[in-house]
Design a protein around this motif. Structure first.
Motif, short mmCIF file in Angstrom:
data_model
loop_
_atom_site.label_atom_id
_atom_site.label_comp_id
_atom_site.label_asym_id
_atom_site.label_seq_id
_atom_site.Cartn_x
_atom_site.Cartn_y
_atom_site.Cartn_z
N ASP A 211 0.85 -1.18 0.00
CA ASP A 211 0.00 0.00 0.00
C ASP A 211 0.90 1.25 0.00
OD1 ASP A 211 -2.10 1.71 0.54
OD2 ASP A 211 -2.24 1.20 2.66
N LYS A 213 0.59 4.78 1.79
CA LYS A 213 -0.30 5.51 2.69
C LYS A 213 -0.13 7.03 2.64
CE LYS A 213 -1.83 2.24 6.12
NZ LYS A 213 -1.04 1.12 6.60
N GLY A 225 -5.88 7.20 3.93
CA GLY A 225 -6.41 5.83 3.93
C GLY A 225 -5.69 4.94 2.94
N TYR A 268 -6.07 -9.40 7.90
CA TYR A 268 -5.08 -8.57 7.18
C TYR A 268 -3.92 -8.40 8.15
CZ TYR A 268 -3.69 -3.70 5.68
OH TYR A 268 -3.06 -2.53 5.32
N ASN A 284 -5.73 -6.09 10.75
CA ASN A 284 -7.06 -5.58 10.46
C ASN A 284 -7.93 -6.79 10.21
OD1 ASN A 284 -6.49 -2.70 10.53
ND2 ASN A 284 -5.29 -3.06 8.68
N ARG A 286 -10.37 -7.21 7.92
CA ARG A 286 -11.09 -7.01 6.65
C ARG A 286 -10.04 -6.77 5.59
NH1 ARG A 286 -8.65 -2.21 6.08
NH2 ARG A 286 -8.35 -1.16 8.06
N GLY A 288 -7.90 -4.66 2.84
CA GLY A 288 -7.43 -3.28 2.78
C GLY A 288 -8.13 -2.54 1.65
N ASP A 289 -8.16 -1.23 1.77
CA ASP A 289 -8.62 -0.36 0.70
C ASP A 289 -7.49 0.65 0.51
OD1 ASP A 289 -9.80 1.52 -0.92
OD2 ASP A 289 -11.71 1.53 0.15
N PRO A 290 -6.77 0.67 -0.58
CA PRO A 290 -7.07 0.14 -1.92
C PRO A 290 -6.53 -1.26 -2.26
CG PRO A 290 -5.19 1.60 -2.03
CD PRO A 290 -5.61 1.55 -0.59
N GLU A 291 -6.01 -2.02 -1.29
CA GLU A 291 -5.43 -3.32 -1.66
C GLU A 291 -6.46 -4.26 -2.30
OE1 GLU A 291 -5.04 -1.67 1.19
OE2 GLU A 291 -3.26 -2.33 2.29
N1 GLY Z 1 -4.93 0.42 3.07
C1 GLY Z 1 -4.87 0.30 4.46
C2 GLY Z 1 -6.07 -0.18 5.11
O1 GLY Z 1 -7.03 -0.55 4.46
O2 GLY Z 1 -6.09 -0.24 6.32
#
Ligand code: GLY
Ligand code: AMP
Length: 416
Positions: A211, A213, A225, A268, A284, A286, A288-291
Motif C-alpha cells: 500500500d 499511505k 487511507g 489482514y 485488520n 477485513r 485493505g482499501d485500496p489493496e
Molecule cells: N490500506 C490500508 C487499510 O485498508 O487499512
C-alpha cells in the motif's frame, strides 16, 4: 441462484461486489450503503448505514440474502456477525470478540506477547507519567497507538523529545486516563498478507500487496487511507512470505482459537520485514482499501464458491493468477486528506475501459468525498502495469489528484 449483500461504501466494496458478480452462481449483489458509481455495474444500492446493525439484518432477511460479506471494520467491531448469526443468516467475518484484533491495540499486543509472536516491543499505559517512562525505556523514535478503532488516524511516529512531550501533554490534557500503546519503532520493508480464514481451521492466503499511505510522491506528506497499491509483490521472496505466514499469521489464528475467540473472515496482517525477520505491525479484520482493488481481480475461480466453502469449513482449492502484476491508483479530491473539495467530474467506466475503475466518494457523477475512485491496470510486470495505468489516467479530463509513483518499489527492483 444466489444473492449477496456487501456492507460498506467505498472502492473496496465495489471490487468485492464485482468479484461476486463474476460468479456464475450469483444473480444479484446488493451493497449498503454503496455509492452512486456502483449502479452502472447493475449493483443494487440500499441506503442502510454500516452502523445500523438491526436494519442491515432486516435488509438481509427481507431480501433473502444467501451470504453477507462485510467490507469495513466498523460494523465488525460493533458485532454485526453476532447479530446476523443469531437469526441464522450466513455472514463471512469475525465475531465482535475476534474483531478486537483490529478494534483494540492492547488486546492484540496481549495476544502477541502471550503466544510469543514476533512484534515490536510495547507497553500499554493510561497516564502521562507512565507514558513518559515507557518512552525512556523504549528509546526514540517511538510509536504511539491510541487504543480503540482509529480509522487510520491512531498511529503517530515521533522522533524527538519535543514531539514526545507535545503529543503526550495534548493527549493527557484532553483525557487524563487515555489508553495508549507505546511501541518501539521497527525499521524495514512493509507488506500486507490477506488470509481468508474459514471455519474448521480452513485457511487460504491471497497474493500479498503493498500500500502507499502517504499523500504525496516519494512517501511524503500526511498519512491517508491509502493512495494506491500493487500486488503481487514479486521482489519479496516466497520464502519470506511463507515465513511470515508460519511465524505470524498461523500462530495468531491458533492463539485466537485457544483464547476462546476463534477468528473467521479476512485477516489482514501488516508485516514489517526487519533485519531480525518478519514482525507484526498491525492486524485488520477485513480487506485493505485500496489493496482489495488490486487483489480481488486476481481471483480466477468462483469467488462466491470460495467464500461459501470457507464459511462452511470445507476444503478449498483457490485459484489466483500469477502471470501479471496489478497496479491501482487512487483518484482523490483536491485538498484530501485535510479538507477535500467536492464537485470534480468523475471519469466514467467507458472513459477508463479496458482498465478497471472502482468508485468511492461519488454522487451524481461528481466527487463527494476524499477518495473518489481507484483505477486498476495489469501487465506482465509492475513496470508495464504502472505505464498502462498512468497512460490512461493522463488522458482523463478531471481535476482529481493522484500520486505519480504507485508501485515504485517493484519498478525499481525490476529495473536494477
Ligand atoms: N490500506 C490500508 C487499510 O485498508 O487499512
Ligand atoms: P496503522 O494505523 O496501525 O495501520 O499503522 C499505520 C502505519 O504506521 C503502518 O502502516 C506503519 O507504516 C506505521 N507503523 C505502525 N507501527 C509501527 C512500528 N512499530 N514501527 C514502525 N512503523 C510503524
Amino acid at each position: 441462484m444466489k444473492k449477496v449483500l456487501v456492507i460498506g461504501s467505498g472502492a473496496r466494496e465495489h471490487a468485492l461486489a464485482q468479484a461476486f458478480l463474476r460468479s456464475k452462481q450469483v444473480e444479484r449483489v446488493i451493497v449498503s450503503p454503496g455509492n452512486d458509481g456502483m449502479t452502472d455495474d447493475g449493483i443494487q444500492i440500499e441506503s442502510v448505514p454500516v452502523t445500523d446493525l438491526e436494519r442491515l439484518r432486516d435488509l438481509a432477511l427481507t431480501q433473502a440474502v444467501d451470504l453477507t460479506f462485510v467490507g469495513n471494520e466498523e460494523p465488525l467491531t460493533l458485532g454485526i456477525v453476532d447479530v446476523f448469526q443469531k437469526v441464522g443468516l450466513s455472514i463471512f467475518g469475525p465475531s465482535r470478540a475476534a474483531a478486537q484484533l483490529e478494534g483494540s491495540k492492547s488486546f492484540t499486543k496481549n495476544i502477541l506477547e502471550k503466544y510469543n509472536i514476533p512484534t515490536a516491543q510495547s507497553v500499554t499505559v493510561t497516564s502521562l507519567s507512565a507514558a513518559s517512562k515507557a518512552v525512556d525505556t523504549l528509546g526514540l523514535p517511538v510509536v504511539f497507538k491510541l487504543d480503540g478503532l482509529a480509522l487510520g488516524k491512531g498511529v503517530t511516529i515521533v522522533n524527538d523529545k519535543t514531539q514526545v512531550s507535545d503529543y503526550l501533554s495534548e493527549l493527557y490534557t484532553r483525557d487524563s486516563h487515555a489508553k495508549l500503546v507505546v511501541e518501539s519503532y521497527l525499521d524495514g520493508v512493509e507488506f500486507s498478507i490477506f488470509s481468508l480464514v474459514g471455519h474448521n481451521g480452513v485457511v487460504t492466503h491471497a497474493p500479498i500487496a503493498q500500500d502507499h499511505k502517504r499523500r504525496f510522491d516519494h512517501d511524503k506528506g500526511p498519512n491517508t487511507g491509502g493512495m494506491g497499491a500493487y500486488s503481487p509483490v514479486r521482489w519479496i521472496s516466497d520464502e519470506t512470505q511463507d515465513r511470515a505466514i508460519s511465524e505470524l499469521v498461523m500462530p495468531t489464528i491458533k492463539a485466537m482459537s485457544e483464547e476462546g475467540t476463534p477468528f473467521t473472515g479476512v485477516l489482514y496482517t501488516g508485516v514489517m520485514l526487519t533485519k531480525d525477520g518478519p514482525k507484526v505491525i498491525e492486524f485488520n479484520v477485513r480487506f485493505g482499501d485500496p489493496e482489495a482493488q488490486v487483489v480481488l481481480p486476481q481471483y480466477m475461480g468462483d469467488f462466491y464458491e470460495l467464500i461459501d466453502k470457507l464459511h462452511q469449513g470445507k476444503d478449498v482449492t483457490p485459484s489466483w493468477q500469477k502471470d501479471d502484476v496489478y497496479v491501482g491508483v487512487v483518484l482523490a479530491a483536491e485538498g484530501y486528506p485535510e479538507s477535500p473539495i467536492t464537485g470534480a467530474l468523475v471519469p466514467k467506466v467507458e472513459d477508463v475501459a479496458p482498465l478497471l475503475i472502482n468508485y468511492a466518494g461519488v454522487k451524481n457523477g461528481m466527487a463527494s468525498g476524499g477518495r473518489v475512485a481507484t483505477v486498476v491496470a495489469h501487465g506482465q510486470d509492475a513496470t508495464t502495469a504502472q505505464q498502462k495505468v498512468y497512460d490512461k489516467i493522463k488522458q482523463l479530463i478531471t481535476d482529481l489528484q493522484y500520486r505519480q509513483d504507485i508501485a515504485y518499489q517493484a519498478v525499481q527492483h525490476e529495473n536494477k
